[in-house]
Enzyme design. Sequence first.
Site, PDB file in Angstrom:
ATOM      1  N   HIS A 158     -88.189  55.072  37.173  1.00 22.38           N
ATOM      2  CA  HIS A 158     -89.092  56.438  36.406  1.00 22.38           C
ATOM      3  C   HIS A 158     -89.768  57.014  37.474  1.00 22.38           C
ATOM      4  O   HIS A 158     -89.954  58.348  37.102  1.00 22.38           O
ATOM      5  CB  HIS A 158     -89.990  55.772  35.160  1.00 22.38           C
ATOM      6  N   ASP A 173     -85.616  49.355  34.546  1.00 26.09           N
ATOM      7  CA  ASP A 173     -86.654  50.566  35.337  1.00 26.09           C
ATOM      8  C   ASP A 173     -86.934  49.914  36.750  1.00 26.09           C
ATOM      9  O   ASP A 173     -87.747  49.354  37.055  1.00 26.09           O
ATOM     10  CB  ASP A 173     -87.750  50.455  34.536  1.00 26.09           C
ATOM     11  N   GLN A 183    -101.821  54.140  35.874  1.00 23.66           N
ATOM     12  CA  GLN A 183    -101.337  55.090  36.421  1.00 23.66           C
ATOM     13  C   GLN A 183    -101.490  55.028  37.841  1.00 23.66           C
ATOM     14  O   GLN A 183    -102.402  54.896  38.582  1.00 23.66           O
ATOM     15  CB  GLN A 183    -101.710  56.448  35.901  1.00 23.66           C
ATOM     16  N   GLY A 184    -100.339  55.483  38.654  1.00 23.98           N
ATOM     17  CA  GLY A 184    -100.459  55.586  40.022  1.00 23.98           C
ATOM     18  C   GLY A 184     -99.799  54.252  40.540  1.00 23.98           C
ATOM     19  O   GLY A 184     -99.553  54.154  41.839  1.00 23.98           O
ATOM     20  N   ASP A 185    -100.030  53.267  39.994  1.00 20.69           N
ATOM     21  CA  ASP A 185     -99.584  51.784  40.358  1.00 20.69           C
ATOM     22  C   ASP A 185     -98.102  51.778  39.870  1.00 20.69           C
ATOM     23  O   ASP A 185     -97.343  50.773  40.551  1.00 20.69           O
ATOM     24  CB  ASP A 185    -100.219  50.703  39.687  1.00 20.69           C
ATOM     25  N   SER A 186     -97.451  52.582  39.165  1.00 21.11           N
ATOM     26  CA  SER A 186     -96.156  52.364  38.804  1.00 21.11           C
ATOM     27  C   SER A 186     -95.137  52.174  40.115  1.00 21.11           C
ATOM     28  O   SER A 186     -95.405  52.732  41.078  1.00 21.11           O
ATOM     29  CB  SER A 186     -95.616  53.777  38.221  1.00 21.11           C
TER      30      SER A 186
END
Length: 256
Positions: free
Chosen positions: A71, A118, A208-211
């Site tokens: 993603h 993913d 968020q941002g760690d994805s």
Amino acid sequence: MKTCLALLSFVALSFGAPKLPNVFPIPDGRIVGGDSVDIKDYPYQVSVQFFNEHGCGGTIVGNKWIVTAAHCTVEYKRFVGLVSIRAGSSKLERAGQVIKVKKIYIHPKYDDSTTDYDISILELKKEITIENAKPIPLAPAKSSVAPGSIATITGWGDTQEYGNLANVLQMVQIPIVSTEACKQAYGESITERMICAGYTEGGKDSCQGDSGGPLVINGTLTGVVSWGNGCALPGTPGVYSSIPALRTWVDSVINK
């Protein structure tokens, strides 16, 4: 989902709105409830960047290979010339070695409506050579991940939901949650390609941002930060793509 909102916002403004997975979004940011750490202790961690700005995390699995989340890359596969990684630095968007991405491989079964499969792999234009940047071993294919095992998560994501990116690499340790317990939170959205981790009471999580970043158990890459409902909320563990379930595909790409 721990979606890379900063990058997707640029794509949406410039090239039309991308289609996002049909799951509750987790705002991009940093590790929740963690501590600042030095990259020399987590040399496998990289920042995946678009237009030289951090969007997602990634993990070094070979001198020219990075594992991240599908993603994170599905919308800018068309713009691979604008994608790079930063390795060997604890600082967000500072120092280290920046290398352009040559090619993006997205799992052919990735489903953006369910976030299943993913995972994606970045092939770099040149090898990583900087100090404090090196590959981490992958968990064996089809190996089991025992509930209660302690996992280490790192990244520059938000320290709280809807917060700001961390300036320094963050780390938190959380327990693996059984598939049965995870399905109580998310139902049949949880597949065999997913691992869940977190505390029942919340308080510590990726955000968020760690994805795309690493979930590490006993020195091996075991998961990839994928999605979840909010950040560090009670009763809603983070969901990670399972390396044991996806290892065969990873090997087929990096050993081609």
